[in-house]
Design a protein around this motif. Structure first.
Motif, PDB file in Angstrom:
ATOM      1  N   SER A 170       0.786  -1.192  -0.047  1.00 53.07           N
ATOM      2  CA  SER A 170       0.032  -0.096   0.083  1.00 53.07           C
ATOM      3  C   SER A 170       0.942   1.307   0.017  1.00 53.07           C
ATOM      4  O   SER A 170       0.449   2.246   0.280  1.00 53.07           O
ATOM      5  N   LYS A 171       2.150   1.285  -0.228  1.00 53.01           N
ATOM      6  CA  LYS A 171       3.359   2.361  -0.157  1.00 53.01           C
ATOM      7  C   LYS A 171       3.779   2.301  -1.332  1.00 53.01           C
ATOM      8  O   LYS A 171       3.987   1.328  -2.074  1.00 53.01           O
ATOM      9  N   LYS A 172       4.343   3.310  -1.864  1.00 56.97           N
ATOM     10  CA  LYS A 172       5.341   3.475  -2.991  1.00 56.97           C
ATOM     11  C   LYS A 172       6.796   3.589  -2.521  1.00 56.97           C
ATOM     12  O   LYS A 172       7.351   4.674  -2.126  1.00 56.97           O
ATOM     13  N   LEU A 173       7.420   2.375  -2.488  1.00 53.97           N
ATOM     14  CA  LEU A 173       8.754   2.323  -1.906  1.00 53.97           C
ATOM     15  C   LEU A 173       9.601   1.607  -3.112  1.00 53.97           C
ATOM     16  O   LEU A 173       9.180   0.754  -3.854  1.00 53.97           O
ATOM     17  N   ASP A 174      10.906   2.399  -3.113  1.00 58.08           N
ATOM     18  CA  ASP A 174      11.810   1.659  -4.075  1.00 58.08           C
ATOM     19  C   ASP A 174      12.548   0.472  -3.528  1.00 58.08           C
ATOM     20  O   ASP A 174      12.166   0.333  -2.213  1.00 58.08           O
ATOM     21  N   ALA A 175      13.610   0.020  -4.324  1.00 61.12           N
ATOM     22  CA  ALA A 175      13.952  -1.237  -3.722  1.00 61.12           C
ATOM     23  C   ALA A 175      14.746  -0.878  -2.545  1.00 61.12           C
ATOM     24  O   ALA A 175      14.751  -1.868  -1.713  1.00 61.12           O
ATOM     25  N   TRP A 176      15.458   0.059  -2.350  1.00 65.73           N
ATOM     26  CA  TRP A 176      16.244   0.408  -1.238  1.00 65.73           C
ATOM     27  C   TRP A 176      15.324   0.340   0.113  1.00 65.73           C
ATOM     28  O   TRP A 176      15.920  -0.216   0.978  1.00 65.73           O
ATOM     29  N   LYS A 177      14.450   1.072   0.033  1.00 66.90           N
ATOM     30  CA  LYS A 177      13.742   1.420   1.328  1.00 66.90           C
ATOM     31  C   LYS A 177      12.889  -0.036   1.614  1.00 66.90           C
ATOM     32  O   LYS A 177      13.027  -0.454   2.865  1.00 66.90           O
ATOM     33  N   THR A 178      12.475  -0.691   0.501  1.00 68.63           N
ATOM     34  CA  THR A 178      12.020  -1.935   1.019  1.00 68.63           C
ATOM     35  C   THR A 178      13.124  -3.053   1.607  1.00 68.63           C
ATOM     36  O   THR A 178      12.531  -3.683   2.467  1.00 68.63           O
ATOM     37  N   ALA A 179      14.207  -3.038   0.917  1.00 65.97           N
ATOM     38  CA  ALA A 179      15.190  -3.904   1.420  1.00 65.97           C
ATOM     39  C   ALA A 179      15.605  -3.602   2.902  1.00 65.97           C
ATOM     40  O   ALA A 179      16.139  -4.491   3.836  1.00 65.97           O
ATOM     41  N   ARG A 180      15.650  -2.341   3.160  1.00 67.80           N
ATOM     42  CA  ARG A 180      16.009  -1.751   4.555  1.00 67.80           C
ATOM     43  C   ARG A 180      14.919  -2.126   5.388  1.00 67.80           C
ATOM     44  O   ARG A 180      15.346  -2.661   6.589  1.00 67.80           O
ATOM     45  N   LEU A 181      13.675  -2.070   5.020  1.00 67.42           N
ATOM     46  CA  LEU A 181      12.576  -2.538   6.026  1.00 67.42           C
ATOM     47  C   LEU A 181      12.670  -3.922   6.319  1.00 67.42           C
ATOM     48  O   LEU A 181      12.550  -4.419   7.555  1.00 67.42           O
ATOM     49  N   PHE A 182      12.874  -4.696   5.406  1.00 69.32           N
ATOM     50  CA  PHE A 182      12.895  -6.146   5.904  1.00 69.32           C
ATOM     51  C   PHE A 182      14.147  -6.433   6.619  1.00 69.32           C
ATOM     52  O   PHE A 182      14.030  -7.338   7.123  1.00 69.32           O
ATOM     53  N   ALA A 183      15.285  -5.766   6.197  1.00 71.77           N
ATOM     54  CA  ALA A 183      16.303  -6.061   6.928  1.00 71.77           C
ATOM     55  C   ALA A 183      16.313  -5.623   8.536  1.00 71.77           C
ATOM     56  O   ALA A 183      16.743  -6.344   9.216  1.00 71.77           O
ATOM     57  N   LEU A 184      15.643  -4.599   8.566  1.00 69.44           N
ATOM     58  CA  LEU A 184      15.390  -3.927  10.110  1.00 69.44           C
ATOM     59  C   LEU A 184      14.478  -4.913  10.840  1.00 69.44           C
ATOM     60  O   LEU A 184      14.772  -5.260  11.775  1.00 69.44           O
ATOM     61  N   LEU A 185      13.381  -5.333  10.216  1.00 70.08           N
ATOM     62  CA  LEU A 185      12.461  -6.151  10.779  1.00 70.08           C
ATOM     63  C   LEU A 185      12.838  -7.571  11.229  1.00 70.08           C
ATOM     64  O   LEU A 185      12.789  -7.839  12.265  1.00 70.08           O
ATOM     65  N   HIS A 186      13.651  -8.061  10.222  1.00 73.60           N
ATOM     66  CA  HIS A 186      14.163  -9.576  10.773  1.00 73.60           C
ATOM     67  C   HIS A 186      15.455  -9.596  11.679  1.00 73.60           C
ATOM     68  O   HIS A 186      15.455 -10.699  12.487  1.00 73.60           O
ATOM     69  N   THR A 187      16.258  -8.473  11.657  1.00 71.22           N
ATOM     70  CA  THR A 187      17.341  -8.536  12.664  1.00 71.22           C
ATOM     71  C   THR A 187      16.542  -8.174  13.922  1.00 71.22           C
ATOM     72  O   THR A 187      17.122  -8.579  14.973  1.00 71.22           O
ATOM     73  N   ALA A 188      15.679  -7.181  13.920  1.00 69.00           N
ATOM     74  CA  ALA A 188      14.946  -6.756  15.232  1.00 69.00           C
ATOM     75  C   ALA A 188      14.280  -7.990  15.668  1.00 69.00           C
ATOM     76  O   ALA A 188      14.449  -8.197  17.069  1.00 69.00           O
ATOM     77  N   MET A 189      13.506  -9.157  14.976  1.00 65.43           N
ATOM     78  CA  MET A 189      13.067 -10.183  15.485  1.00 65.43           C
ATOM     79  C   MET A 189      13.887 -11.050  15.925  1.00 65.43           C
ATOM     80  O   MET A 189      13.782 -11.958  16.996  1.00 65.43           O
ATOM     81  N   THR A 190      14.954 -11.249  15.340  1.00 66.91           N
ATOM     82  CA  THR A 190      16.203 -12.326  15.673  1.00 66.91           C
ATOM     83  C   THR A 190      16.760 -11.862  17.125  1.00 66.91           C
ATOM     84  O   THR A 190      16.823 -12.550  18.084  1.00 66.91           O
ATOM     85  N   ASP A 191      17.223 -10.534  17.219  1.00 73.05           N
ATOM     86  CA  ASP A 191      17.631 -10.046  18.554  1.00 73.05           C
ATOM     87  C   ASP A 191      16.840 -10.129  19.728  1.00 73.05           C
ATOM     88  O   ASP A 191      17.133 -10.427  20.728  1.00 73.05           O
ATOM     89  N   GLY A 192      15.557  -9.736  19.184  1.00 69.27           N
ATOM     90  CA  GLY A 192      14.408  -9.638  20.327  1.00 69.27           C
ATOM     91  C   GLY A 192      14.316 -11.180  20.657  1.00 69.27           C
ATOM     92  O   GLY A 192      14.094 -11.385  21.862  1.00 69.27           O
ATOM     93  N   THR A 193      14.268 -11.996  19.851  1.00 67.04           N
ATOM     94  CA  THR A 193      14.011 -13.479  20.379  1.00 67.04           C
ATOM     95  C   THR A 193      15.148 -13.873  21.025  1.00 67.04           C
ATOM     96  O   THR A 193      15.165 -14.774  22.082  1.00 67.04           O
ATOM     97  N   SER A 194      16.473 -13.526  20.858  1.00 65.35           N
ATOM     98  CA  SER A 194      17.520 -13.890  21.648  1.00 65.35           C
ATOM     99  C   SER A 194      17.580 -13.338  23.128  1.00 65.35           C
ATOM    100  O   SER A 194      17.842 -13.911  24.179  1.00 65.35           O
ATOM    101  N   GLY A 195      16.929 -11.832  23.035  1.00 69.40           N
ATOM    102  CA  GLY A 195      16.846 -11.334  24.399  1.00 69.40           C
ATOM    103  C   GLY A 195      15.873 -12.397  25.206  1.00 69.40           C
ATOM    104  O   GLY A 195      15.962 -12.148  26.340  1.00 69.40           O
ATOM    105  N   CYS A 196      14.653 -12.347  24.438  1.00 73.29           N
ATOM    106  CA  CYS A 196      13.562 -13.356  25.266  1.00 73.29           C
ATOM    107  C   CYS A 196      14.141 -14.553  25.956  1.00 73.29           C
ATOM    108  O   CYS A 196      13.855 -15.071  27.078  1.00 73.29           O
TER     109      CYS A 196
END
Length: 361
Positions: free
Chosen positions: A288-314
């Motif tokens: 639903s957004k107009k994102l280029d490849a760079w913003k989309t790739a950054r979003l996914f990288a932020l999301l999955h590193t946050a989840m991985t480190d969050g899980t490790s912290g839990c």
């Protein structure tokens, strides 16, 4: 049972949503189709331009590959590595954000779509995740949508280099040791961690799910797995514990519960493995957004590193405090030394149909 007021997992996800949400304002006019994501439509041959179709295509393929028999933390780690490879490949063509693993290589004339496809493909292949999936065919389809030439070849090479960079970066992150299930004896005293079904049954080894993960796993971006360790769970003799005990006992029961239909639906939603569910959530927003490849790739990288480190912290906090789970607390409620708690030796949580050792231990 609200045993921890805030989790590192939640904090990192909130940070991710805040960072990303502020950069995405424009609505896209037409929906992105989910079949092939328009890989062959409207391509710009200028090497340094790329819409997000190829990033989305390989994100979808990564989700398909990873939606299998992995432990949830392993699944998250693999997804983070794939998305970092894609992110770093794009930033090696046109640096827009800070790269993670591939920080010295530049290839400004490489085709961005070829780099994205190669980064994801070689990450999946070299981490041994391809299994029986048609990964080679997906790669061929990706490359067929790109005009042949030097730029395409540079992109393919760059993507492989990016995959190699993140795999090398995580080579000594202790993943193999952290991902092993090792039996450990149950606690004895009230409030101490005890195995839940099926491992609480007589004769089965007392497995504590991935109890070494939080101790051994090297984080992606946080300083340590205990950097955001939450406060200790409520003590058994506190009003807060009793309130949580009664709430979970009634709201969370498989039978004779007091949940509304909406609450049951919400509970079912959160049973889905986080890395797949949140990835799907992010994809729906991106569409639903107009994102280029760079913003989309950054979003996914932020999301999955946050989840991985969050899980490790839990996991780190879980085994640091070694506090029992609601299933144990309610089944042993008559023997916990708290007169106000009424136990139920047959109590089961609502999501234990077909117990999974990885999610019910």
């Amino acid at each position: 049972m609200k045993t921890m007021k805030y989790s590192m997992y939640s904090l990192l996800l909130l940070a991710f949503i805040s960072i990303w949400g502020s950069s995405c304002k424009k609505q896209i006019a037409n929906d992105i189709q989910s079949d092939a994501f328009g890989l062959a439509a409207g391509k710009n041959n200028e090497p340094r331009f790329a819409d997000n179709n190829m990033v989305m295509y390989w994100n979808e393929k990564a989700a398909i590959v990873l939606n299998g028999p992995f432990t949830p933390p392993a699944q998250e780690r693999y997804f983070a590595m794939i998305q970092i490879a894609v992110h770093d490949a794009l930033n090696a063509i046109k640096p827009k954000y800070e790269s993670f693993a591939m920080t010295t290589i530049r290839s400004q004339h490489a085709n961005a779509d070829a780099a994205v496809a190669a980064a994801a493909y070689w990450s999946i292949k070299k981490m041994g995740l391809a299994s029986t999936f048609p990964v080679d065919n997906w790669y061929a389809v990706s490359l067929n949508s790109i005009p042949d030439g030097e730029s395409k070849e540079l992109g393919k090479t760059l993507g492989m280099q990016s995959a190699d960079a993140i795999i090398g970066n995580r080579a000594n992150d202790n993943f193999e040791q952290a991902n092993v299930q090792v039996p450990r004896p149950d606690g004895i005293n009230p409030g101490a961690y005890k195995s839940t079904l099926p491992f609480s049954n007589p004769g089965l080894p007392k497995i504590k799910a991935l109890h070494q993960w939080g101790l051994l796993m090297k984080p992606f971006v946080t300083e340590s797995n205990y950097q955001f360790r939450p406060e200790a769970p409520y003590a058994l003799n506190t009003p807060q514990y009793l309130a949580d005990y009664n709430e979970v006992k009634t709201k969370g029961a498989r039978v004779n519960h007091t949940r509304t239909a909406d609450e049951s639906e919400i509970g079912i939603f959160w049973v889905e493995r986080a890395t797949i569910g949140w990835n799907r959530f992010a994809r729906n927003i991106i569409m639903s957004k107009k994102l280029d490849a760079w913003k989309t790739a950054r979003l996914f990288a932020l999301l999955h590193t946050a989840m991985t480190d969050g899980t490790s912290g839990c996991f780190e906090a879980k085994y640091y405090y070694l506090y029992w789970r609601p299933e144990t607390a309610i089944r042993l409620g008559d023997n916990d030394g708290v007169p106000a708690t009424i136990g139920d030796a047959t109590w089961l949580p609502s999501n234990t149909e077909g117990p999974n050792p990885l999610t019910h231990s």
